[in-house]
Enzyme design. Structure first.
Site, PDB file in Angstrom:
ATOM      1  N   GLU A 175       3.793   8.598   0.817  1.00 40.59           N
ATOM      2  CA  GLU A 175       4.875   9.578   0.632  1.00 40.59           C
ATOM      3  C   GLU A 175       6.083   8.917  -0.033  1.00 40.59           C
ATOM      4  OE1 GLU A 175       3.859  12.804   1.545  1.00 40.59           O
ATOM      5  OE2 GLU A 175       5.622  13.180   0.310  1.00 40.59           O
TER       6      GLU A 175
HETATM    7  C1  LIG Z   1      -3.914   5.911   4.260  1.00 41.50           C
HETATM    8  C2  LIG Z   1      -3.337   6.389   2.956  1.00 41.50           C
HETATM    9  C3  LIG Z   1      -3.267   7.738   2.705  1.00 41.50           C
HETATM   10  C4  LIG Z   1      -2.769   8.205   1.481  1.00 41.50           C
HETATM   11  N1  LIG Z   1      -2.787   9.540   1.209  1.00 41.50           N
HETATM   12  C5  LIG Z   1      -2.471   9.963  -0.045  1.00 41.50           C
HETATM   13  C6  LIG Z   1      -2.666  11.316  -0.413  1.00 41.50           C
HETATM   14  O1  LIG Z   1      -3.062  12.155   0.396  1.00 41.50           O
HETATM   15  N2  LIG Z   1      -2.398  11.679  -1.681  1.00 41.50           N
HETATM   16  C7  LIG Z   1      -1.966  10.780  -2.610  1.00 41.50           C
HETATM   17  O2  LIG Z   1      -1.771  11.166  -3.744  1.00 41.50           O
HETATM   18  N3  LIG Z   1      -1.750   9.499  -2.277  1.00 41.50           N
HETATM   19  C8  LIG Z   1      -2.007   9.058  -1.029  1.00 41.50           C
HETATM   20  N4  LIG Z   1      -1.832   7.737  -0.706  1.00 41.50           N
HETATM   21  C9  LIG Z   1      -1.317   6.822  -1.690  1.00 41.50           C
HETATM   22  C10 LIG Z   1       0.094   6.340  -1.434  1.00 41.50           C
HETATM   23  O3  LIG Z   1       1.002   7.385  -1.621  1.00 41.50           O
HETATM   24  C11 LIG Z   1       0.348   5.140  -2.338  1.00 41.50           C
HETATM   25  O4  LIG Z   1      -0.379   4.072  -1.787  1.00 41.50           O
HETATM   26  C12 LIG Z   1       1.821   4.829  -2.450  1.00 41.50           C
HETATM   27  O5  LIG Z   1       2.425   5.764  -3.269  1.00 41.50           O
HETATM   28  C13 LIG Z   1       2.080   3.445  -3.022  1.00 41.50           C
HETATM   29  O6  LIG Z   1       1.357   3.184  -4.173  1.00 41.50           O
HETATM   30  P1  LIG Z   1       0.526   1.839  -4.315  1.00 41.50           P
HETATM   31  O7  LIG Z   1      -0.285   1.695  -3.093  1.00 41.50           O
HETATM   32  O8  LIG Z   1      -0.152   1.858  -5.609  1.00 41.50           O
HETATM   33  O9  LIG Z   1       1.603   0.694  -4.267  1.00 41.50           O
HETATM   34  P2  LIG Z   1       2.460   0.136  -5.475  1.00 41.50           P
HETATM   35  O10 LIG Z   1       3.087   1.252  -6.217  1.00 41.50           O
HETATM   36  O11 LIG Z   1       1.639  -0.826  -6.241  1.00 41.50           O
HETATM   37  O12 LIG Z   1       3.584  -0.633  -4.713  1.00 41.50           O
HETATM   38  C14 LIG Z   1       3.474  -1.987  -4.274  1.00 41.50           C
HETATM   39  C15 LIG Z   1       4.851  -2.481  -3.888  1.00 41.50           C
HETATM   40  O13 LIG Z   1       5.722  -2.461  -5.027  1.00 41.50           O
HETATM   41  C16 LIG Z   1       6.867  -1.698  -4.769  1.00 41.50           C
HETATM   42  N5  LIG Z   1       7.254  -0.988  -5.980  1.00 41.50           N
HETATM   43  C17 LIG Z   1       6.452  -0.329  -6.850  1.00 41.50           C
HETATM   44  N6  LIG Z   1       7.184   0.211  -7.842  1.00 41.50           N
HETATM   45  C18 LIG Z   1       8.452  -0.092  -7.605  1.00 41.50           C
HETATM   46  C19 LIG Z   1       9.687   0.200  -8.259  1.00 41.50           C
HETATM   47  N7  LIG Z   1       9.735   0.948  -9.342  1.00 41.50           N
HETATM   48  N8  LIG Z   1      10.807  -0.287  -7.712  1.00 41.50           N
HETATM   49  C20 LIG Z   1      10.767  -1.021  -6.592  1.00 41.50           C
HETATM   50  N9  LIG Z   1       9.658  -1.300  -5.929  1.00 41.50           N
HETATM   51  C21 LIG Z   1       8.507  -0.847  -6.420  1.00 41.50           C
HETATM   52  C22 LIG Z   1       6.490  -0.767  -3.638  1.00 41.50           C
HETATM   53  O14 LIG Z   1       7.597  -0.347  -2.878  1.00 41.50           O
HETATM   54  C23 LIG Z   1       5.537  -1.639  -2.835  1.00 41.50           C
HETATM   55  O15 LIG Z   1       6.245  -2.437  -1.955  1.00 41.50           O
HETATM   56  C24 LIG Z   1      -2.284   7.278   0.538  1.00 41.50           C
HETATM   57  C25 LIG Z   1      -2.321   5.927   0.814  1.00 41.50           C
HETATM   58  C26 LIG Z   1      -2.864   5.460   2.005  1.00 41.50           C
HETATM   59  C27 LIG Z   1      -2.916   3.995   2.247  1.00 41.50           C
END
Ligand SMILES: Cc1cc2nc3c(=O)[nH]c(=O)nc-3n(C[C@H](O)[C@H](O)[C@H](O)COP(=O)(O)OP(=O)(O)OC[C@H]3O[C@@H](n4cnc5c(N)ncnc54)[C@H](O)[C@@H]3O)c2cc1C
Lengths: 538, 258
Positions: free
Chosen positions: A432
């Protein structure tokens, strides 16, 4: 697993701090009464304790099963989902048009606390359904609304939100899923989504995916070019009956730390070029539409933090009162254990006030008949939402850590509930919008809302409270300390705005999370001190 | 069919009960009230019976101060159709007067069935339902664990346990008073749509003072007190032989159980 909540604190906030009778003055809620709100909360708590909580531990142990084709949710979820729906809980806060119940968000927040505290994994299913249905209800054509929404709120069909792709997590603009326009006005969807909660399961006969995709030709690598689509797992005929499967394949489910009862799926759309989707609202308005729903989703996410923290604290407190160690004393009698319990209590009660009051601002911002008041409260809700999401989930996690520490070694053992609470709550800081992204939202968008007027008005409200109560005998010292903290938040905000104004983003971005924590701490301090003043008057 | 449910509002089992300073009753401050759990079984059975015998109506009846209207509203939200609140008018009541007032309120309503709980969980007297039946001159069956409506919709078969695993099976002709035991059913929740609907369902108010006639209580409460607090346990120390000796001595002389 037993679920307990401090109902007195819940009622105290609603009745004496929020004064929830004010909601009845809003035309949207004129059909309700306080007795009805109370009955709703009584029933919700009873349902949470008797129906939801008992499946929490078993669903964690069992997890979800994937046989290469279909996903099975843990035992009991299917029956529970139906019961949950029959009681009207899925669409409790949405308008009554398509089977919602039209309750104020301020009443839905405590309900949501009881439900999520009882099983946050189970709540993912109705939660996503609600979110998806409400998006259709708010933005889609009459035709789509009539086909989908009622069946989702009634529990017949489930829903999901499909944003994330391997290369597009925080940066949603990088999604690659495409939607090819068809002659009949529909679209062919092609692409893959990962981490989709409730992406497949056996709770409902159909699942309605809300999928973000790009129509070829629309701007790349930016959220501006993204559109939103309804993509059913099984196609739906014009008369609402089910047709052919829609070329949506479940590729896999994730094995994860917590919320094991919630299926997190990898989905493939259009492997055979035969996945049909329908545009929701305007082309390229996908992100904007999602964002309009964001406040509530983020508040509910922060609520997951609070609800599990609350459950963990109650569990640790009950344990501390019976565990005897040393000199025949129960551990609650030892000062260090009391310290841990007091920190948990203060955090839980502070978060509860923050979340409930933000929901109240949200209701006032949406439904107040006076446009100026609407603007005023909506600003507060917008400002506080990243704090609710981020501080709620982070501090929620910290509370479960202290709850485990209160238990001692037993807390680490699966027979006791806190280790599951700790694992389950962690996710709330990640999805989220990660908490890092929340901090940027506060800094980049929320501080500058209406040219900084919103944060000024909020400061003013707290400052007036301090002035009005600075002579209260028991709070005199605390308030003068608090005033210093309040002013340092204001000064920090000002200097950040000044830096970003001259194009210096580095330092503010580096400090965004610290600033969010500092601001949230002060906001919670304000709500708790307001409670102290109220309690003193009684 | 016309079905009544008699409801009593009682303190929540979680409530910490405090006795009034003059021992004349319990402090009502800070008490959270609920519908007595056995009465919830009664409501559920009434609604189920109604669903099987349309057109029927369920009327929820409760005697007590204004707060008991909440209990009636909950029954309405679960699916009852109407409510009758009998204001106790602050009269002194025991089971006998309560039953008399209820019977007088029900007398002219020609109910086919009256469901009640087998007892209320506050005073556990288990007297009111039976006396109501007596005053109305209709049969009563308490401790019902199973209720099956007859095909003629004018009778029912009822099962109850009589100890040692034995079941008694009765058939009863309506009108009758049925007292619900745990296990009769699983009460439904008051759903959100149900709560909305309940708002428009009628609740009539009667006055106990108009219904009580010459009836006076036959019993009065003399005094209320909490059970004595359990004393702390004793830890014996020493070698096994001495321990056994000490224990036997204590059991004989202090506990006086051997
Ligand atoms: C159990 C689970 C359920 C989920 N359910 C859904 C769902 O129903 N629908 C859906 O669409 N998604 C879902 N997700 C996905 C979730 O929303 C994403 O994992 C989340 O948005 C983070 O993306 P990422 O994992 O690629 O991390 P990344 O974007 O790679 O982030 C890695 C780190 O980098 C930081 N970061 C990245 N970009 C920036 C920036 N611009 N500035 C500062 N810091 C940054 C982040 O804060 C984090 O600490 C789910 C994930 C999990 C684990």
């Amino acid at each position: 697993m037993e679920y307990n909540v401090n109902r007195r604190d819940v009622d105290f906030i609603l009745k004496e701090q929020m004064h929830y009778e004010k909601l009845l003055e809003l035309p949207a809620f004129k059909d309700y009464s306080l007795e009805m709100f109370d009955m709703v909360l009584d029933q919700a708590l009873k349902f949470a304790q008797q129906e939801v909580a008992p499946i929490n531990a078993s669903s964690d142990k069992e997890g979800c099963q994937f046989d290469g084709k279909n996903v099975k949710a843990p035992k009991g979820f299917k029956e529970l989902y139906q019961k949950f729906a029959e009681n009207g809980f899925i669409g409790s806060d949405v308008p009554t048009t398509y089977g919602g119940q039209g309750l104020p968000f301020s009443v839905v927040m405590p309900m949501s606390e009881f439900f999520s505290g009882s099983s946050v994994a189970f709540m993912m299913y109705p939660g996503l359904t609600r979110g998806a249905a409400h998006l259709i209800e708010t933005f889609a054509s009459e035709e789509l609304k009539n086909i989908y929404v009622q069946k989702m709120y009634s529990g017949q069909w489930g829903g999901t939100m499909g944003l994330t792709e391997p290369q597009a997590g925080s940066s949603v603009g990088d999604i690659k899923t495409i939607a090819e326009p068809q002659a009949d006005g529909s679209y062919k969807i092609k692409g893959g989504k990962i981490f989709i909660s409730s992406g497949d399961h056996d709770l409902t006969e159909n699942i309605i995916h809300l999928v973000l995709a790009r129509i070829p030709g629309d701007p790349e690598a930016s959220t501006k070019g993204i559109s939103l689509f309804v993509v059913p797992k099984i196609r739906v005929n014009k008369d609402g009956t089910l047709g052919e499967p829609n070329d949506v394949r479940t590729v896999n489910i994730e094995h994860k730390m917590g919320i094991k009862g919630s299926a997190t799926c990898t989905l493939a759309f259009g492997d055979n070029d035969n996945c049909i989707g329908y545009l929701v609202g305007n082309r390229m308005a996908g992100m904007k539409q999602m964002f309009q729903m964001m406040n509530e989703a983020r508040l509910l996410c922060g609520m997951q933090g609070l609800s599990i923290a609350g459950a963990a604290y109650e569990s640790a407190l009950a344990y501390a009162k019976v565990r005897v160690q040393g000199q025949g004393k129960t551990i609650v009698e030892w000062p260090d254990v009391r310290r841990m319990l007091m920190v948990q209590k203060a955090t839980v009660e502070g978060l509860r006030a923050l979340l409930y009051m933000t929901a109240f601002y949200e209701d006032m911002g949406k439904y107040h008949p006076d446009a100026e008041k609407r603007e005023y409260y909506e600003g507060f809700a917008d400002l506080l939402t990243p704090m609710c999401k981020s501080y709620g989930s982070d501090q929620g996690f910290r509370v479960t850590e202290l709850a485990m520490q209160t238990y001692g070694g037993y807390g680490y053992i699966s027979e006791y509930p806190v280790e599951q609470y700790m694992r389950d709550v962690k996710i709330s800081s990640l999805y989220e919008g990660t908490n890092g992204i929340q901090a940027l939202d506060l800094l980049g968008r929320k501080l500058s809302l209406r040219g900084g007027q919103v944060v000024q008005q909020f400061y003013q409200m707290i400052d007036e409270f301090v002035t009005a109560n600075q002579n209260t005998p028991v709070l005199k010292n605390e308030l003068s300390e608090f005033k210093k903290a309040l002013d340092s938040v204001a000064q920090t905000a000002m200097s950040f705005m000044e830096m970003t104004g001259r194009g210096d983003f580095n330092y503010p971005m580096l400090s965004a999370t610290n600033f969010l924590n500092m601001f949230s701490g002060v906001v919670i301090g304000y709500f708790l001190m307001e409670q102290a003043v109220i309690a003193q008057k009684n | 069919m016309k079905i009544a449910v008699l409801l009593k509002q009682v303190p929540d089992t979680e409530t910490k009960i405090r006795v009034k300073g003059d021992a004349s009753g319990i402090e009502s401050d800070g008490i959270k009230y609920i519908i007595s759990p056995y009465d919830e079984f009664a409501i559920e059975e009434a609604i189920k019976t109604k669903e099987k015998s349309a057109p029927s109506e369920v009327i929820a009846v409760s005697l007590g101060p204004v707060r008991v209207v909440d209990a009636i509203r909950t029954a309405l939200a679960m699916g009852a159709d109407k409510g009758i609140h009998i204001d106790d008018c602050g009269l002194a009541m025991d089971s006998f007067v309560t039953a008399k007032v209820l019977a007088n309120a029900l007398k002219n309503e020609n109910f086919d069935l009256i469901f009640t709980g087998k007892q209320a969980i506050d005073d556990d007297a288990s007297q009111v339902s039976q006396m109501v039946a007596e005053f109305l001159n209709v049969p009563q069956l308490m401790l019902a664990e199973k209720f099956e409506l007859g095909a003629d919709k004018k009778s029912a078969t009822i099962e109850r346990s009589v100890g040692g695993g034995t079941k008694e099976v009765y058939t009863v002709e309506f009108p009758a008073v049925i007292g619900a035991e745990k296990g009769l059913n699983t009460p439904r929740y008051a759903s959100l749509p149900g709560i909305m609907k309940a708002k428009t369902k009628p609740v009539t108010t009667l006055k106990a003072s108009d219904l009580v006639g010459e009836t006076k209580p036959k019993t009065t409460n003399v005094n209320f007190r909490l059970p004595p607090e359990r004393a702390a346990g004793k830890v014996l120390q020493g070698e096994p032989e001495q321990l056994a000796q000490q224990l036997v001595k204590l059991l004989r002389e202090e506990a006086k159980v051997i």
